[in-house]
Design a protein around this motif. Structure first.
Motif, mmCIF file in Angstrom:
data_model
loop_
_atom_site.group_PDB
_atom_site.id
_atom_site.type_symbol
_atom_site.label_atom_id
_atom_site.label_comp_id
_atom_site.label_asym_id
_atom_site.label_seq_id
_atom_site.Cartn_x
_atom_site.Cartn_y
_atom_site.Cartn_z
ATOM 1 N N LEU A 1 0.824 -1.220 0.000
ATOM 2 C CA LEU A 1 0.000 0.000 0.000
ATOM 3 C C LEU A 1 0.853 1.263 0.000
ATOM 4 O O LEU A 1 0.333 2.367 0.071
ATOM 5 N N ARG A 2 2.184 1.100 -0.050
ATOM 6 C CA ARG A 2 3.145 2.206 -0.076
ATOM 7 C C ARG A 2 3.151 2.986 1.238
ATOM 8 O O ARG A 2 3.415 4.184 1.259
ATOM 9 N N MET A 3 2.883 2.298 2.334
ATOM 10 C CA MET A 3 2.965 2.930 3.649
ATOM 11 C C MET A 3 4.378 2.751 4.185
ATOM 12 O O MET A 3 5.036 1.749 3.898
ATOM 13 N N ALA A 4 4.831 3.700 4.972
ATOM 14 C CA ALA A 4 6.128 3.593 5.633
ATOM 15 C C ALA A 4 5.897 2.925 6.980
ATOM 16 O O ALA A 4 5.438 3.545 7.937
ATOM 17 N N ASP A 5 6.169 1.667 7.027
ATOM 18 C CA ASP A 5 5.967 0.845 8.219
ATOM 19 C C ASP A 5 7.161 1.049 9.152
ATOM 20 O O ASP A 5 8.261 0.637 8.847
ATOM 21 N N ILE A 6 6.932 1.747 10.278
ATOM 22 C CA ILE A 6 8.051 2.050 11.167
ATOM 23 C C ILE A 6 8.345 0.869 12.088
ATOM 24 O O ILE A 6 7.482 0.048 12.373
ATOM 25 N N GLY A 7 9.573 0.797 12.572
ATOM 26 C CA GLY A 7 10.031 -0.335 13.352
ATOM 27 C C GLY A 7 9.483 -0.489 14.748
ATOM 28 O O GLY A 7 9.064 -1.572 15.131
ATOM 29 N N PRO A 8 9.477 0.557 15.564
ATOM 30 C CA PRO A 8 9.028 0.350 16.944
ATOM 31 C C PRO A 8 7.586 -0.140 17.015
ATOM 32 O O PRO A 8 6.743 0.261 16.219
ATOM 33 N N GLN A 9 7.355 -1.031 17.954
ATOM 34 C CA GLN A 9 6.006 -1.543 18.202
ATOM 35 C C GLN A 9 5.817 -1.615 19.702
ATOM 36 O O GLN A 9 6.736 -1.999 20.430
ATOM 37 N N VAL A 10 4.643 -1.268 20.171
ATOM 38 C CA VAL A 10 4.304 -1.463 21.577
ATOM 39 C C VAL A 10 3.491 -2.749 21.643
ATOM 40 O O VAL A 10 2.429 -2.851 21.024
ATOM 41 N N ALA A 11 4.008 -3.740 22.352
ATOM 42 C CA ALA A 11 3.354 -5.041 22.475
ATOM 43 C C ALA A 11 2.854 -5.210 23.905
ATOM 44 O O ALA A 11 3.629 -5.494 24.820
ATOM 45 N N LEU A 12 1.570 -5.007 24.083
ATOM 46 C CA LEU A 12 0.948 -5.073 25.410
ATOM 47 C C LEU A 12 0.468 -6.484 25.713
ATOM 48 O O LEU A 12 -0.218 -7.094 24.900
ATOM 49 N N SER A 13 0.822 -6.962 26.883
ATOM 50 C CA SER A 13 0.439 -8.306 27.302
ATOM 51 C C SER A 13 -0.828 -8.255 28.147
ATOM 52 O O SER A 13 -0.918 -7.464 29.083
ATOM 53 N N LEU A 14 -1.782 -9.103 27.804
ATOM 54 C CA LEU A 14 -3.006 -9.169 28.613
ATOM 55 C C LEU A 14 -2.707 -9.570 30.054
ATOM 56 O O LEU A 14 -3.435 -9.199 30.966
ATOM 57 N N ARG A 15 -1.623 -10.307 30.269
ATOM 58 C CA ARG A 15 -1.268 -10.754 31.627
ATOM 59 C C ARG A 15 -0.542 -9.680 32.430
ATOM 60 O O ARG A 15 -0.703 -9.593 33.635
ATOM 61 N N GLU A 16 0.260 -8.862 31.767
ATOM 62 C CA GLU A 16 1.111 -7.908 32.476
ATOM 63 C C GLU A 16 0.618 -6.464 32.403
ATOM 64 O O GLU A 16 0.991 -5.648 33.234
ATOM 65 N N ASP A 17 -0.191 -6.134 31.408
ATOM 66 C CA ASP A 17 -0.628 -4.759 31.221
ATOM 67 C C ASP A 17 -2.132 -4.564 31.436
ATOM 68 O O ASP A 17 -2.662 -3.485 31.199
ATOM 69 N N PHE A 18 -2.796 -5.619 31.863
ATOM 70 C CA PHE A 18 -4.228 -5.575 32.144
ATOM 71 C C PHE A 18 -4.493 -6.277 33.471
ATOM 72 O O PHE A 18 -3.799 -7.231 33.821
#
Length: 193
Positions: free
Chosen positions: A135-152
């Motif tokens: 789709l010609r989007m600039a997919d940036i590297g950083p991602q926030v990965a939230l865990s249902l066990r640790e962040d909820f």
């Protein structure tokens, strides 16, 4: 000012995505100050049916009123943060369907991801990254990965660990840098970016 859409990728009743997206919007706005504006884009508000356009978005703009409304909304942004859960190792069908409706409106714009699930929606985000390139989007590297066990709490009440705010700020910094770099290119030649 860089207009950034924070897309809530789930339409599921009882979803956690809305509280995560509100956190993303508020933290990102505080971090970016007057450089960017962050606006929620809730797929529930658009009620897109399964793709019902006769011609692929890459060949022609959509003809259905809901497609035109969706295109106008997405086309108004300079960047995106997609908030997505992971269902059976994939992003929600509603999210991939909404992405498939459009082509030019996504192009030349950066996208970052905040995923949530037992394992942070890492596999769902991988699939979204694969969709972003064509789709010609600039997919940036950083991602926030939230865990249902640790962040909820009890897998439902969002209480992110402190380090998540640092991760989100890094994502926002890179997203805005890319949006700033790509903006003049989009303005000069929107169809070729």
């Amino acid at each position: 000012m860089i207009r950034t859409g924070v897309i809530i990728g789930s339409t599921r009743p009882g979803r956690n995505g809305e509280q995560v997206a509100l956190w993303v919007r508020d933290m990102a706005a505080e971090h970016a100050g007057d450089v960017a504006d962050f606006e929620l884009v809730d797929l529930k508000d658009h009620a897109l049916p399964l793709l019902d356009e006769a011609v692929p978005a890459r060949r022609a703009p959509g003809q259905q009123p809901h497609t035109r409304q969706w295109a106008e909304r997405i086309g108004s942004f300079d960047a995106f943060i997609v908030v997505t859960p992971e269902y059976n190792t994939a992003p929600p069908a509603a999210l991939t369907n909404a992405i498939d409706y459009l082509y030019d409106e996504w192009g030349g714009k950066p996208v970052g991801y905040v995923g949530y699930g037992l394992f942070g929606a890492v596999m769902a985000v991988q699939k979204l990254r694969a969709q972003a390139g064509p789709l010609r989007m600039a997919d940036i590297g950083p991602q926030v990965a939230l865990s249902l066990r640790e962040d909820f709490v009890n897998l439902a009440e969002f209480k992110p660990q402190e380090l998540r705010a640092v991760e989100l700020c890094g994502l926002v910094d890179e997203l805005l840098a890319w949006a700033g770099a790509l903006g003049p290119l989009r303005a000069a030649s929107p169809a070729s970016v």
